[in-house]
Design a protein around this motif. Structure first.
Motif, PDB file in Angstrom:
ATOM      1  N   ILE A   1       3.545  45.334 -65.422  1.00 33.65           N
ATOM      2  CA  ILE A   1       2.765  46.089 -64.426  1.00 33.65           C
ATOM      3  C   ILE A   1       1.388  45.446 -64.269  1.00 33.65           C
ATOM      4  CG2 ILE A   1       1.649  48.316 -63.914  1.00 33.65           C
ATOM      5  CD1 ILE A   1       4.037  49.685 -65.312  1.00 33.65           C
ATOM      6  N   GLU A   2       0.744  45.155 -65.392  1.00 29.60           N
ATOM      7  CA  GLU A   2      -0.595  44.557 -65.342  1.00 29.60           C
ATOM      8  C   GLU A   2      -0.597  43.225 -64.593  1.00 29.60           C
ATOM      9  OE1 GLU A   2      -2.418  44.237 -69.207  1.00 29.60           O
ATOM     10  OE2 GLU A   2      -2.398  46.427 -69.349  1.00 29.60           O
ATOM     11  N   GLU A   3       0.436  42.431 -64.836  1.00 33.97           N
ATOM     12  CA  GLU A   3       0.526  41.123 -64.170  1.00 33.97           C
ATOM     13  C   GLU A   3       0.647  41.256 -62.647  1.00 33.97           C
ATOM     14  OE1 GLU A   3       2.637  38.899 -67.954  1.00 33.97           O
ATOM     15  OE2 GLU A   3       3.823  39.346 -66.171  1.00 33.97           O
ATOM     16  N   MET A   4       1.183  42.388 -62.205  1.00 34.41           N
ATOM     17  CA  MET A   4       1.399  42.627 -60.764  1.00 34.41           C
ATOM     18  C   MET A   4       0.125  43.017 -60.025  1.00 34.41           C
ATOM     19  SD  MET A   4       4.490  42.705 -59.482  1.00 34.41           S
ATOM     20  CE  MET A   4       5.950  42.065 -60.216  1.00 34.41           C
ATOM     21  N   LEU A   5      -0.882  43.484 -60.763  1.00 32.37           N
ATOM     22  CA  LEU A   5      -2.046  44.084 -60.087  1.00 32.37           C
ATOM     23  C   LEU A   5      -2.720  43.108 -59.121  1.00 32.37           C
ATOM     24  CD1 LEU A   5      -3.661  46.252 -62.923  1.00 32.37           C
ATOM     25  CD2 LEU A   5      -2.067  46.931 -61.124  1.00 32.37           C
ATOM     26  N   LYS A   6      -2.754  41.830 -59.511  1.00 30.23           N
ATOM     27  CA  LYS A   6      -3.434  40.837 -58.685  1.00 30.23           C
ATOM     28  C   LYS A   6      -2.759  40.689 -57.310  1.00 30.23           C
ATOM     29  CE  LYS A   6      -3.416  36.458 -59.914  1.00 30.23           C
ATOM     30  NZ  LYS A   6      -3.628  35.277 -60.753  1.00 30.23           N
ATOM     31  N   VAL A   7      -1.423  40.691 -57.293  1.00 31.14           N
ATOM     32  CA  VAL A   7      -0.746  40.484 -56.003  1.00 31.14           C
ATOM     33  C   VAL A   7      -0.750  41.752 -55.136  1.00 31.14           C
ATOM     34  CG1 VAL A   7       0.666  38.528 -56.720  1.00 31.14           C
ATOM     35  CG2 VAL A   7       1.557  40.847 -57.004  1.00 31.14           C
ATOM     36  N   CYS A   8      -1.092  42.883 -55.744  1.00 33.40           N
ATOM     37  CA  CYS A   8      -1.179  44.127 -54.959  1.00 33.40           C
ATOM     38  C   CYS A   8      -2.612  44.422 -54.545  1.00 33.40           C
ATOM     39  CB  CYS A   8      -0.633  45.301 -55.766  1.00 33.40           C
ATOM     40  SG  CYS A   8       1.104  45.115 -56.086  1.00 33.40           S
ATOM     41  N   ASP A   9      -3.515  43.526 -54.903  1.00 29.95           N
ATOM     42  CA  ASP A   9      -4.925  43.727 -54.575  1.00 29.95           C
ATOM     43  C   ASP A   9      -5.187  43.183 -53.168  1.00 29.95           C
ATOM     44  OD1 ASP A   9      -7.624  43.638 -54.281  1.00 29.95           O
ATOM     45  OD2 ASP A   9      -8.034  42.689 -56.224  1.00 29.95           O
ATOM     46  N   ALA A  10      -5.504  44.084 -52.244  1.00 32.63           N
ATOM     47  CA  ALA A  10      -5.637  43.687 -50.837  1.00 32.63           C
ATOM     48  C   ALA A  10      -6.880  42.843 -50.575  1.00 32.63           C
ATOM     49  CB  ALA A  10      -5.622  44.919 -49.942  1.00 32.63           C
ATOM     50  N   SER A  11      -7.756  42.663 -51.584  1.00 32.45           N
ATOM     51  CA  SER A  11      -8.876  41.737 -51.326  1.00 32.45           C
ATOM     52  C   SER A  11      -8.360  40.299 -51.342  1.00 32.45           C
ATOM     53  CB  SER A  11     -10.031  41.947 -52.315  1.00 32.45           C
ATOM     54  OG  SER A  11      -9.547  41.895 -53.624  1.00 32.45           O
ATOM     55  N   ASN A  12      -7.076  40.112 -51.680  1.00 34.21           N
ATOM     56  CA  ASN A  12      -6.468  38.777 -51.629  1.00 34.21           C
ATOM     57  C   ASN A  12      -5.776  38.472 -50.296  1.00 34.21           C
ATOM     58  OD1 ASN A  12      -7.204  37.762 -54.166  1.00 34.21           O
ATOM     59  ND2 ASN A  12      -5.673  39.071 -55.143  1.00 34.21           N
ATOM     60  N   ILE A  13      -5.950  39.373 -49.310  1.00 36.46           N
ATOM     61  CA  ILE A  13      -5.458  39.019 -47.957  1.00 36.46           C
ATOM     62  C   ILE A  13      -6.580  39.198 -46.934  1.00 36.46           C
ATOM     63  CG2 ILE A  13      -3.035  39.602 -48.399  1.00 36.46           C
ATOM     64  CD1 ILE A  13      -3.409  42.097 -46.664  1.00 36.46           C
TER      65      ILE A  13
END
Ligand code: ADP
Ligand code: MG
Length: 356
Positions: free
Chosen positions: A154-166
């Motif tokens: 779950i923790e590893e997923m947080l980065k790809v669900c962070d909308a500041s990355n789009i």
């Protein structure tokens, strides 16, 4: 007595005039309240992975059937654009084919929605994320999974669900990470509702109520001049059981998000399908349902999800800030309503209590 006898003809005429006028106005009011030219037809089905129910108030069944078909087309088109389940949809192709840091071109209408979602992401400080999909897939609650994923995963997923990355730029979306995926799960039914209402405006029907899962579009009126009474699902009751009713006039969109739609239980805890993107776990802040009423379906759907994650205090403040009306329900079955909802909302179940 002599007075009555003398003027009895005049008195009779005056009484007759009053009776006639009374009947005339009563008749006129009856006609206003129940228009015999308006016919109600209900159609049920499924679309966008959920139950759809349409009640159409039109002059005859043929007209209702035509409008029913228009609504179905609208739902189908929207699903073809945004569904992550249809591998050919615009969104599914984007999620599969984008290149990191490149511009992935998108139709303008979808881009505008992504921009609006990003605005809500920023305003809610990350409680709402248009790229929650990888977390939703990991949990797999919509697909019937009933085990809690590993904390580390779950923790590893947080980065790809962070909308500041789009970002939205030059007619497309830029993704700054691999394995990201945009998701319209929180707003799709509201978008469909808006599209349905703009199609209904091109018809001459009297009114309609269209519910797509937890999002309801009310349009026009029933032909009786009275407000609509929209029931809100009891979050702990059977499907279709309501705990309260909202009186609605004119065209509005009503969306409800709750922890009862899709969930599993493990170790006495309920795990549902609305996630806090900052933790990767289902939002767990004491709310069990949030309903938003707005003129705009996208907004009502997005804010019902966002406010559910924000929790009671921040969610109420955000709803007021965005000028929408809202009903919040806590796990203690306490009900909180925004100022604009105080007159329109009525409790229908003695298990729930409105808090001032
Ligand atoms: P429903 O789809 O049951 O009507 P919602 O409108 O609240 O309920 O949408 C839930 C969906 O929104 C989830 O299935 C998921 O796709 C997506 N979602 C879950 N959590 C979030 C979030 N924090 N931000 C944005 N979208 C979310
Ligand atoms: Mg929603």
């Amino acid at each position: 007595m002599r007075f009555i006898a003398k003027y009895r003809h005049i008195i009779t005429v005056v009484i007759a005039v009053f009776c006639f006028a009374g009947l005339f106005f009563a008749g006129k009011r009856m006609k206003e309240l129940k228009n015999p030219d308006v016919n109600a037809d209900t159609f049920s089905g499924t679309a966008m992975g959920t139950a759809v129910r349409k009640t159409i108030y039109a002059e005859n069944r043929t007209k209702s059937e035509q409008v029913d078909a228009v609504i179905d087309d609208c739902l189908e088109e929207t699903e073809k654009q945004i569904s992550v389940r249809l591998s050919d949809s615009v969104v599914a192709k984007c999620n599969r084919n984008y290149a990191v840091d490149g511009i992935y071109e998108m139709p303008l209408d979808l881009l505008e929605y992504v921009e609006k979602e990003l605005e809500i992401f920023r305003e809610t400080e990350g409680a709402f994320s248009p790229c929650i999909r990888p977390i939703a897939d990991l949990w797999g609650i919509e697909d019937g999974n009933d085990t809690v994923p590993e904390e580390k995963t779950i923790e590893e997923m947080l980065k790809v669900c962070d909308a500041s990355n789009i970002e939205v730029e030059d007619g497309g979306i830029i993704f700054h990470e691999d394995d990201m995926a945009i998701d319209f799960g929180a707003v799709g039914k509201g978008i469909a509702g808006d599209r349905i209402v703009s199609e209904l405006q091109k018809t001459d029907i009297q009114g309609a109520v269209v519910s797509v899962g937890g999002s309801i579009a009310v349009y026009g009126n029933k032909g009786d001049g009275r407000p609509w009474h929209i029931g809100i699902q009891d979050p702990r009751g059977q499907t279709g059981e309501v705990f309260g009713v909202i009186d609605i006039e004119g065209n509005k969109m009503i969306s409800t998000s709750g922890d009862y739609e899709k969930y599993f239980e493990a170790d006495g805890k309920r795990y549902h399908h609305i996630f806090d993107p900052t933790t990767g776990y289902p939002a767990d802040n004491g709310l069990i349902s949030v309903t938003i009423v707005s003129d705009n379906g996208f907004l009502s759907d997005a804010l019902s999800t966002a406010c559910f994650v924000l929790g009671l205090e921040k969610g109420m403040a955000y709803a007021e800030e965005k000028n929408v009306d809202a009903v919040f329900v806590t796990s203690q079955k306490e009900v909180y309503v925004t100022g604009g909802m105080k007159k329109a909302f009525r409790i229908q179940s003695d298990q729930y209590h409105v808090k001032k």
